[in-house]
Structures are given as structure tokens and as C-alpha cells.
Design an enzyme around this catalytic site. Structure first.
Site, PDB file in Angstrom:
ATOM      1  N   HIS A  85      23.600 -52.900  19.596  1.00  0.00           N
ATOM      2  CA  HIS A  85      24.816 -52.118  19.821  1.00  0.00           C
ATOM      3  C   HIS A  85      24.685 -50.738  19.201  1.00  0.00           C
ATOM      4  O   HIS A  85      23.865 -50.521  18.294  1.00  0.00           O
ATOM      5  CB  HIS A  85      26.032 -52.865  19.287  1.00  0.00           C
ATOM      6  CG  HIS A  85      26.329 -54.109  20.070  1.00  0.00           C
ATOM      7  ND1 HIS A  85      26.743 -54.076  21.369  1.00  0.00           N
ATOM      8  CD2 HIS A  85      26.236 -55.421  19.738  1.00  0.00           C
ATOM      9  CE1 HIS A  85      26.917 -55.307  21.817  1.00  0.00           C
ATOM     10  NE2 HIS A  85      26.595 -56.143  20.843  1.00  0.00           N
ATOM     11  N   GLU A 108      10.142 -56.588  19.693  1.00  0.00           N
ATOM     12  CA  GLU A 108      11.114 -57.604  19.305  1.00  0.00           C
ATOM     13  C   GLU A 108      12.181 -57.061  18.352  1.00  0.00           C
ATOM     14  O   GLU A 108      13.003 -57.822  17.851  1.00  0.00           O
ATOM     15  CB  GLU A 108      10.398 -58.791  18.659  1.00  0.00           C
ATOM     16  CG  GLU A 108       9.493 -59.539  19.633  1.00  0.00           C
ATOM     17  CD  GLU A 108       8.852 -60.764  19.020  1.00  0.00           C
ATOM     18  OE1 GLU A 108       9.067 -60.992  17.811  1.00  0.00           O
ATOM     19  OE2 GLU A 108       8.139 -61.479  19.735  1.00  0.00           O
TER      20      GLU A 108
END
Length: 358
Positions: free
Chosen positions: A324, A319
Site C-alpha cells: 500500500h 518478494e
């Protein structure tokens, strides 16, 4: 280009909310991917290459999203949850700069030609600018509910951004003057944008399964993609003169894709690890492309010939959601962990394990 009449504000907000929910579900809950064209190596560091170090921002639950190498030798990132812009030095020291008002939800970030950092604020329909010293200025987008998301430095000295809700591409000068260019088709929902090797701007349209190209004068061309289940997310100019993007769509997607600047030649590189959820992609200093695998807690590297190496993130939590990625001024790759609340650094050598440099 034709002006598209937007739906009423409430209708557009609801539509955009549903679309964005689908986008996130597709990227983070994707189905297993095809294998075939690309070859992959096990995630392992050779020497320092591929070695990952993680750094935690001071504010808990900051939700780091966008990231970029700054003009000051540091790396800058957005904190989407806690309404701040972060700066991290090559040694990992983090400084946070609060934004003037709440609910900005800063998303993408880019370095401008003026030596400042520019970022999107979809929560308040603005473009922000922050100096390397932390001074923030904001500029309102005139289209209501434009939801600016992606942002990049353009070849013309301006900064360009997508309007996910406004169905437009925006351009802002270093002094803050904004011009908007409507897209030819409704419900395009442009997401991320980059400067291409051809002197134009390229952007992704995940819901339409298309790429867009806009000239500095505002002429738009769209390119349909061959993967019927595709959803292009992030796009970047590669070291080989082509455009590269992540495809984290539904069905048998999960791949890295290359397209020529004329839009005529597309080559797909399916990822061998199932359900990777590729999102971010950036050109590395080693002549390869580096990308995030949001569902598998890994960072990937692909050469221009399609050879893939994967590196596991040290914190063993699926998780963490590496999101990015960008090249830092220190010659390494840096990435955000959206849920894990960390900034990661990947060591880059002359070439990574598992293949030739190019």
C-alpha cells in the site's frame, strides 16, 4: 437495500478464507498484462525525484500493510503480523505501539476528522483508534465475522469501512457508534474504500469485478467494469475529479483504471511491464497518481493523461511485495513492503521523470 441473511459462521469463515486466498493469489501471481493505451518510461530518478529510501521496522517479520499520512506530521502504518501500529518520522525514525491483545491482524489505516488514526482489526472483528501519543481504543463490530478490511475518512466527519465477510459497509462516529449498511447483492466481499470527489464513498469488490458507491445516508449503487478478467483492488479520488483504481486481476489484466463519478466513463491504462500486480494507489502532491507493483518490486507513477513512469526499489528482491502507498505530510510518497518488512519513501519533485505533470 435488502438485508442479506448470512450463512452459518463456520461456512462463512471457510468461504471467506477461500475467497481471500484467491484474492492474494490473483494479486501476487498475476499473468502478463496487455500493453497499448499507456506509455511508460524506464525506472530512473531524475535529481531526487523517484529516489527511494527504505527503513526497516524494529520488529522482524512485522508484515507492514496499510499506511497513511498522519495529523502529527508523521506517517503511520499497520503491522499485520506482529500486532502493532507503527509510526515513522520524515527522517525514518520508527516507533511501534503494541495492540492490547494478540491476533488483531491490523490491516488498513486512516486519519479521522478527530485528529486520531483509525484502523481495521479483521482478526477480532473490531475497529481500532489510536491517538498520536499511542493510546488505543477498540470498538466491536456487531455483525459476527464481519472481517473489516478497508477504512477511510468520510466527507461527513465519520470514518467508513468495508466488511469483507459481513457483506456490508460500516460507518463509525468519532465517539465509536457503528452503523452498518448491507449491500444489495450477496457475496460482494467489499475490500477497499475511499471518499469520492462527489461527496460519496466508493469501494472495490474484487470478486464481483465491480465498484460500489454509497451515499452518507447509506444508498448503494454498483458499477460493473468492462474488463472481463478484472479484480479492482484499491481506489482513490484523483486530482482530476475522477476515481482511480488498481486492477490486478487474472488473465490480461494489470492496469490502472479511471472512472467518472457518475460511473458512465471508464478508461483503462494497461501497464507495459508484464505481471506487475498493482495493488496500492494514492494521489501524490505532484498532481499524479502513485501505485505499487507488488510482483515487480517497483513503484509506479501515472499522470492524469496516462503517462507512466516506474521506479525500481533499491533492495533487489521480487518478494519484497510493495503493497500500500500514501502521501506523507513531508510531500513524499510512502509505501509498505509486506514481505520485505520495510517502509519505503519515494521522493516527489514538481513532476517526475517521463512526462507532464497532469
Amino acid at each position: 437495500m435488502h438485508e442479506i441473511a448470512p450463512p452459518p459462521p463456520r461456512s462463512r469463515r471457510l468461504t471467506r478464507g477461500r475467497r481471500l486466498a484467491v484474492l492474494l493469489a490473483v494479486s501476487l501471481l498475476g499473468l502478463p498484462a496487455l500493453t497499448g493505451q499507456a506509455t511508460a518510461d524506464a525506472g530512473r530518478a531524475v535529481g531526487d525525484t523517484g529516489r527511494i529510501t527504505e527503513f526497516e521496522p524494529p520488529t522482524a517479520g512485522s508484515g507492514p500493510v496499510g499506511i497513511i499520512g498522519g495529523p502529527d506530521g508523521n506517517v503511520w502504518f499497520t503491522e499485520g503480523t506482529t500486532n502493532k501500529i507503527g509510526r515513522i518520522t520524515p527522517k525514518g525514525r520508527i516507533t511501534e505501539f503494541p495492540l492490547p491483545e494478540p491476533n488483531r491482524f491490523p490491516d488498513d489505516i486512516a486519519t479521522g476528522a478527530d485528529g486520531n488514526l483509525w484502523f481495521t482489526e479483521p482478526g477480532v472483528n473490531k475497529i481500532g483508534r489510536i491517538t498520536p501519543r499511542g493510546q488505543v481504543t477498540e470498538f466491536a463490530v456487531s455483525t459476527a465475522d464481519a472481517y473489516p478490511f478497508g477504512i477511510t475518512r468520510g466527507p461527513d466527519g465519520n470514518v467508513w469501512f468495508t466488511e469483507n465477510g459481513g457483506n456490508k459497509i460500516g460507518r463509525i462516529t468519532p465517539r465509536g457508534r457503528i452503523t452498518e449498511f448491507p449491500l444489495p447483492n450477496p457475496d460482494s466481499f467489499p475490500y477497499r474504500i475511499t471518499a469520492g470527489p462527489d461527496g460519496n464513498l466508493w469501494f472495490t469488490m474484487p470478486f464481483g469485478n465491480k465498484l460500489g458507491r454509497i451515499t452518507p445516508r447509506g444508498q448503494v449503487t454498483e458499477f460493473a467494469l468492462p474488463n472481463p478478467d478484472g479484480a479492482p483492488f484499491n481506489i482513490v479520488a484523483g486530482p482530476d475529479g475522477n476515481l482511480w483504481f488498481t486492477d490486478g486481476g487474472s488473465g490480461f489484466s494489470n492496469e490502472i483504471v479511471r472512472i467518472s463519478p457518475d460511473g458512465k466513463h471508464v478508461k483503462r491504462f494497461p501497464l507495459q511491464t508484464p505481471n506487475t500486480g498493482p495493488i496500492g494507489i494514492a494521489k501524490g502532491p505532484d498532481g499524479a497518481l502513485w501505485f505499487t507493483e507488488s510482483n515487480q518490486n517497483k513503484i509506479g507513477r501515472i499522470t492524469t493523461h496516462g503517462r507512466i513512469t516506474e521506479y525500481a526499489i533499491p533492495t533487489p528482491n521480487l518478494e519484497n511485495t510493495p503493497f500500500h502507498i500514501a502521501a506523507g505530510p513531508d510531500g513524499n510518497m510512502w509505501f509498505t513492503e509486506l514481505i520485505g518488512n520495510r517502509i519505503g519513501r519515494v521522493k516527489v519533485g514538481g513532476h517526475a521523470a517521463g512526462g507532464p505533470r497532469g
